[in-house]
Design an enzyme around this catalytic site. Structure first.
Site, PDB file in Angstrom:
ATOM      1  N   HIS A 268       0.836  -1.214   0.000  1.00 48.38           N
ATOM      2  CA  HIS A 268       0.000   0.000   0.000  1.00 48.38           C
ATOM      3  C   HIS A 268       0.868   1.261   0.000  1.00 48.38           C
ATOM      4  CE1 HIS A 268      -3.088  -2.767   1.439  1.00 48.38           C
ATOM      5  NE2 HIS A 268      -2.610  -2.812   2.649  1.00 48.38           N
ATOM      6  N   ASP A 319      -4.618  -9.371   0.845  1.00 46.81           N
ATOM      7  CA  ASP A 319      -4.638  -8.564   2.063  1.00 46.81           C
ATOM      8  C   ASP A 319      -5.740  -8.985   3.050  1.00 46.81           C
ATOM      9  OD1 ASP A 319      -4.124  -6.611   3.928  1.00 46.81           O
ATOM     10  OD2 ASP A 319      -4.622  -4.915   2.659  1.00 46.81           O
TER      11      ASP A 319
END
Ligand SMILES: [Zn+2]
Length: 452
Positions: A268, A319
């Site tokens: 991210h 994730d």
């Protein structure tokens, strides 16, 4: 020995026809294009290499879809995180094993053959250490073994509640280690995966929120040459807090103060300036993109076009595991860019080049690099991780080569994968993992109890 024959297969050199693949001891021993099938060859139409989900928090599969109620008017990532903490605080080692097993079964059914497990749920429910500090890591390894997925275990170092060494709060008690405890955890985790075929290990400093600069410097050597993964700049508030703490943005801080190189994966790196994007790409580190989760959490959109133009490498991760699929991640990645740039085929390698193929190639190479796999794809010496497509699926009708990948990624939804071999074992056939039913039953019983 297993001998497979594919009418067409995506090799490192590109598409090839009439390809025989010989598998011995879980690895690809030979790849021979341009040969007719021999008696005893198992025959399939289209073969692709399996991809890695380079970033997963397995336990979060248990709460998928449970954080879709609106809270107060500032409902964002941070309220989702409170739901996640409540869920994490309730799970036993058995619960983690049952949730991770179903998750890995689903990953294999969707074309992921390796998982980078960014593992931070370490301790007992009251925060005390288990008798074996790597108890939870062992349960992750158990789930990987049962499903057949290859595991890159990334034990996470988590020590603080926010930037500047702030004390953790009670909801984080299962994640917290001192540097010494983390060193013990890493050696116990090495032992936990030692008998698991295809497994390797790295480390995961959780984020600059959770780790001080001194701690970061102290734990990096524990990777011992293996991968280093860190959550970088997921949320705008995180960037603001980092600026307030250090005067630098998170990616800027990391590039200035940490030895970021090809072993590193920044998860991210969503909020990055043009300068950060260029400097990040130059390090050779991998951008760990998790487009479904980043959309689910309202994080923002990574500047993927600019990063690729700068020569950056990326891989994909599932994730939070709110939805698990190779095609879902690749499609969301491209569609985010289309919405941002108001253009089509934004991440394609150029005029006349397939977008699906470009995305697939990047995710294959970036995932392998981020999880320290030197040989990947349908090549001699690689782990035998192979996916075949069901050419009777309507979205694959009349397609070959890159057009089949585009049909699969953008149009097929689920149901286009036929078989999956993981480490040479055929674990998925007709789209179903051999453990699907048992894993679902066990998972469902676990989650029914946890949400009751
Ligand atoms: Zn994460």
């Amino acid at each position: 020995m297993t001998r497979l024959h594919f009418a067409s297969a995506l090799l490192p050199s590109g598409w090839a026809n009439d390809v025989r693949v010989v598998i011995t001891a879980g690895a690809i021993a030979e790849v021979t294009p341009g040969v007719t099938p021999a008696a005893g060859d198992e025959r399939h139409a289209i073969a692709l290499p399996g991809l890695a989900s380079l970033h997963s928090h397995a336990f979060q599969r248990g709460m998928a879809g449970l954080a879709e109620l609106r809270g107060d008017s500032t409902d964002t990532f941070w309220t989702w995180r409170e739901t996640m903490y409540r869920f994490a605080l309730a799970m036993t080692p058995d619960d983690v094993a049952s949730v991770a097993t179903l998750l890995y079964v689903e990953m294999l059914e969707q074309g992921f053959t390796r998982v980078g497990e960014f593992h931070y749920l370490h301790h007992d429910r009251d925060g005390s250490l288990y008798a074996d500090i790597a108890e939870m890591a062992a349960r992750i390894a158990q789930a990987a073994e049962a499903s057949g997925i290859a595991l890159t275990l990334l034990p996470s170092f988590y020590a603080h509640g926010s930037f500047g060494g702030a004390a953790p709060h009670a909801g984080q008690r299962r994640f917290i280690c001192s540097v010494d405890q983390f060193a013990t955890l890493i050696s116990a985790s090495r032992k936990a995966i030692s008998a698991l075929p295809g497994a390797n290990i790295g480390i995961a400093p959780h984020s600059l929120r959770a780790v001080t600069p001194d701690e970061l410097a102290a734990i990096i050597p524990l990777a011992d040459g293996g991968p280093v993964h860190i959550h970088a700049a997921e949320q705008v508030r995180e960037v603001e807090d980092c600026l307030a703490w250090s005067g630098r943005r998170p990616v800027q801080w990391l590039l200035a103060h940490a030895p970021v190189d090809r072993r590193w994966c920044l998860i991210h790196a969503t909020h990055t300036t043009d300068e950060e994007v260029a400097a990040f790409a130059r390090t050779g580190a991998v951008a760990g993109l998790c487009p479904i989760t980043e959309a689910s959490l309202g994080d923002g959109i990574f500047p993927a076009r600019e990063f690729l133009d700068a020569g950056g490498a990326f891989g994909i991760g599932t994730d939070s595991n709110v939805l698990v699929g190779v095609t879902d991640e690749l499609r969301q990645l491209e569609y985010g860019q289309r919405l941002k740039h108001r253009a089509r085929n934004v991440l394609s390698a150029g005029a006349g080049r397939s977008t699906g193929r470009t995305l697939f190639d990047h995710a294959l190479a970036g995932g392998a690099q981020a999880l320290a796999q030197p040989t990947v794809g349908l090549a001699a010496g690689a782990r035998a991780d192979i996916v075949t497509l069901d050419t009777t699926h309507p979205s694959l009708a009349g397609r070959a080569g890159d057009a089949a990948i585009d049909g699969w990624v953008f149009a097929a939804g689920t149901g286009a994968i036929d078989c999956v071999w993981a480490g040479g074992r055929k674990v998925v056939e007709g789209g179903r993992h051999r453990l699907r039913q048992a894993a679902r039953e066990r998972f469902n019983a676990t989650v029914r109890r946890l949400v009751a």
